[in-house]
Design an enzyme around this catalytic site. Sequence first.
Site, PDB file in Angstrom:
ATOM      1  N   ASP A  65     -85.634  33.039 -11.362  1.00 38.76           N
ATOM      2  CA  ASP A  65     -84.414  32.396 -10.866  1.00 38.76           C
ATOM      3  C   ASP A  65     -83.487  32.199 -12.054  1.00 38.76           C
ATOM      4  O   ASP A  65     -83.656  31.260 -12.835  1.00 38.76           O
ATOM      5  CB  ASP A  65     -84.730  31.034 -10.232  1.00 38.76           C
ATOM      6  CG  ASP A  65     -85.504  31.162  -8.934  1.00 38.76           C
ATOM      7  OD1 ASP A  65     -84.897  31.552  -7.937  1.00 38.76           O
ATOM      8  OD2 ASP A  65     -86.713  30.861  -8.929  1.00 38.76           O
ATOM      9  N   ARG A 137     -74.187  25.279  -7.367  1.00 33.54           N
ATOM     10  CA  ARG A 137     -74.794  26.608  -7.392  1.00 33.54           C
ATOM     11  C   ARG A 137     -73.988  27.587  -6.535  1.00 33.54           C
ATOM     12  O   ARG A 137     -74.070  28.795  -6.735  1.00 33.54           O
ATOM     13  CB  ARG A 137     -76.231  26.548  -6.878  1.00 33.54           C
ATOM     14  CG  ARG A 137     -77.145  25.686  -7.726  1.00 33.54           C
ATOM     15  CD  ARG A 137     -78.458  25.379  -7.003  1.00 33.54           C
ATOM     16  NE  ARG A 137     -79.261  26.566  -6.758  1.00 33.54           N
ATOM     17  CZ  ARG A 137     -80.344  26.585  -5.980  1.00 33.54           C
ATOM     18  NH1 ARG A 137     -80.735  25.472  -5.348  1.00 33.54           N
ATOM     19  NH2 ARG A 137     -81.016  27.703  -5.817  1.00 33.54           N
ATOM     20  N   LYS A 167     -79.893  34.724  -1.428  1.00 34.59           N
ATOM     21  CA  LYS A 167     -80.574  33.559  -0.882  1.00 34.59           C
ATOM     22  C   LYS A 167     -79.543  32.508  -0.475  1.00 34.59           C
ATOM     23  O   LYS A 167     -78.403  32.547  -0.957  1.00 34.59           O
ATOM     24  CB  LYS A 167     -81.575  33.002  -1.903  1.00 34.59           C
ATOM     25  CG  LYS A 167     -80.971  32.547  -3.239  1.00 34.59           C
ATOM     26  CD  LYS A 167     -82.063  32.194  -4.222  1.00 34.59           C
ATOM     27  CE  LYS A 167     -81.476  31.600  -5.493  1.00 34.59           C
ATOM     28  NZ  LYS A 167     -82.484  31.389  -6.540  1.00 34.59           N
ATOM     29  N   HIS A 180     -87.106  21.482  -1.192  1.00 33.57           N
ATOM     30  CA  HIS A 180     -88.250  21.327  -2.080  1.00 33.57           C
ATOM     31  C   HIS A 180     -89.029  20.056  -1.732  1.00 33.57           C
ATOM     32  O   HIS A 180     -90.220  19.958  -2.018  1.00 33.57           O
ATOM     33  CB  HIS A 180     -87.804  21.229  -3.547  1.00 33.57           C
ATOM     34  CG  HIS A 180     -87.181  22.486  -4.071  1.00 33.57           C
ATOM     35  ND1 HIS A 180     -85.845  22.768  -3.927  1.00 33.57           N
ATOM     36  CD2 HIS A 180     -87.717  23.532  -4.743  1.00 33.57           C
ATOM     37  CE1 HIS A 180     -85.587  23.938  -4.493  1.00 33.57           C
ATOM     38  NE2 HIS A 180     -86.697  24.422  -4.991  1.00 33.57           N
ATOM     39  N   ASP A 250     -88.967  31.807   0.856  1.00 30.37           N
ATOM     40  CA  ASP A 250     -88.822  30.905  -0.275  1.00 30.37           C
ATOM     41  C   ASP A 250     -90.231  30.419  -0.618  1.00 30.37           C
ATOM     42  O   ASP A 250     -91.211  30.730   0.083  1.00 30.37           O
ATOM     43  CB  ASP A 250     -87.879  29.747   0.093  1.00 30.37           C
ATOM     44  CG  ASP A 250     -87.220  29.099  -1.128  1.00 30.37           C
ATOM     45  OD1 ASP A 250     -87.699  29.313  -2.253  1.00 30.37           O
ATOM     46  OD2 ASP A 250     -86.239  28.358  -0.941  1.00 30.37           O
TER      47      ASP A 250
END
Length: 335
Positions: A65, A137, A167, A180, A250
Amino acid sequence: MTARAVILGCSGRSLLAEEAAFFRDVQPWGFILFKRNIGSPEEVRALTADLRATVGREDAPILIDQEGGRVQRMGPPHWPAYPAGRRYGGLNGSAVTMARLGARLMAHDLASVGINVDCAPVLDVPVAGAHDVIGDRAYGTMPDTVAEIGRAVAEGLMAGGVLPVMKHIPGHGRAGCDSHKGLPVVEASRADLNAHDFRPFRALADLPLAMSAHVVYAELDPSRPATQSRIVIEDVIRGLIGFDGLLMTDDLSMHALDGAFRTRAEAAFAAGIDVALHCNGDMAEMHGVLEGTPALAGVALRRAEAALSRLPSDAGDFDVREARARFEAALSVAA
């Protein structure tokens, strides 16, 4: 040996004997590196070579990443710090040019240490009130801007011999929590999702690789996250968006998912995922994932081979010093 439909991580900067033996036995299709795996360039180069040696495939995908900003596994002192995606969106007339150049420079960094896949571009489109796990991001807050800059990032990576992974398909921008840590549920209508969230992915549906979102889209499938939803994968990702490349999950160790790791993997493959991704290098968890992972075969194998076939054999001439000076000057003027 036949590869298994899985991408796995390892625990440190060099392979443990136990890890090497495990990878030789289970033959994962690829590997992923995190900051815990990153030392000097020489150490990373040795690690990528050792990982490939365990499976006996010189083109085995090794992922990372490397977006820039908060999500950058390789950084100072050995590699430059790159800006977050939002910074490109603020460059106005030079946004696309600089995004492509920044990605080309990243590709040079990655390829020089044996990494051939980058989990970028981020094509999620944030909305007001969403969790900031995407935040800066993202390349912007408008789908067309995200698609245009995302395309430039993908082109820059591929020009440098690194495959992009878009993604988080079909879109994480509305999520109200960090996947997460928990399972986001998006209540937006199918029409709104199609008009906004899905658009960048549809515009870049020709890319070779994509990563699924651990997000429930209540109007599409209220009981399963996209990663484990045949409805979302068949009707939306393969149908409405039109993506026929290799679709990976993911990270299966994220807390958006529950249940045993074998069950998590089995549910993803039953939904139509091509390859499972498990990142943290935990040996017990990896054994569980492998129990629910098939051999890479059929249409998934076709997609995997098609993706790897898009790696250029020669990245061509590239003046890194001149390009980096031009990139840094543009960012400095914009600042």
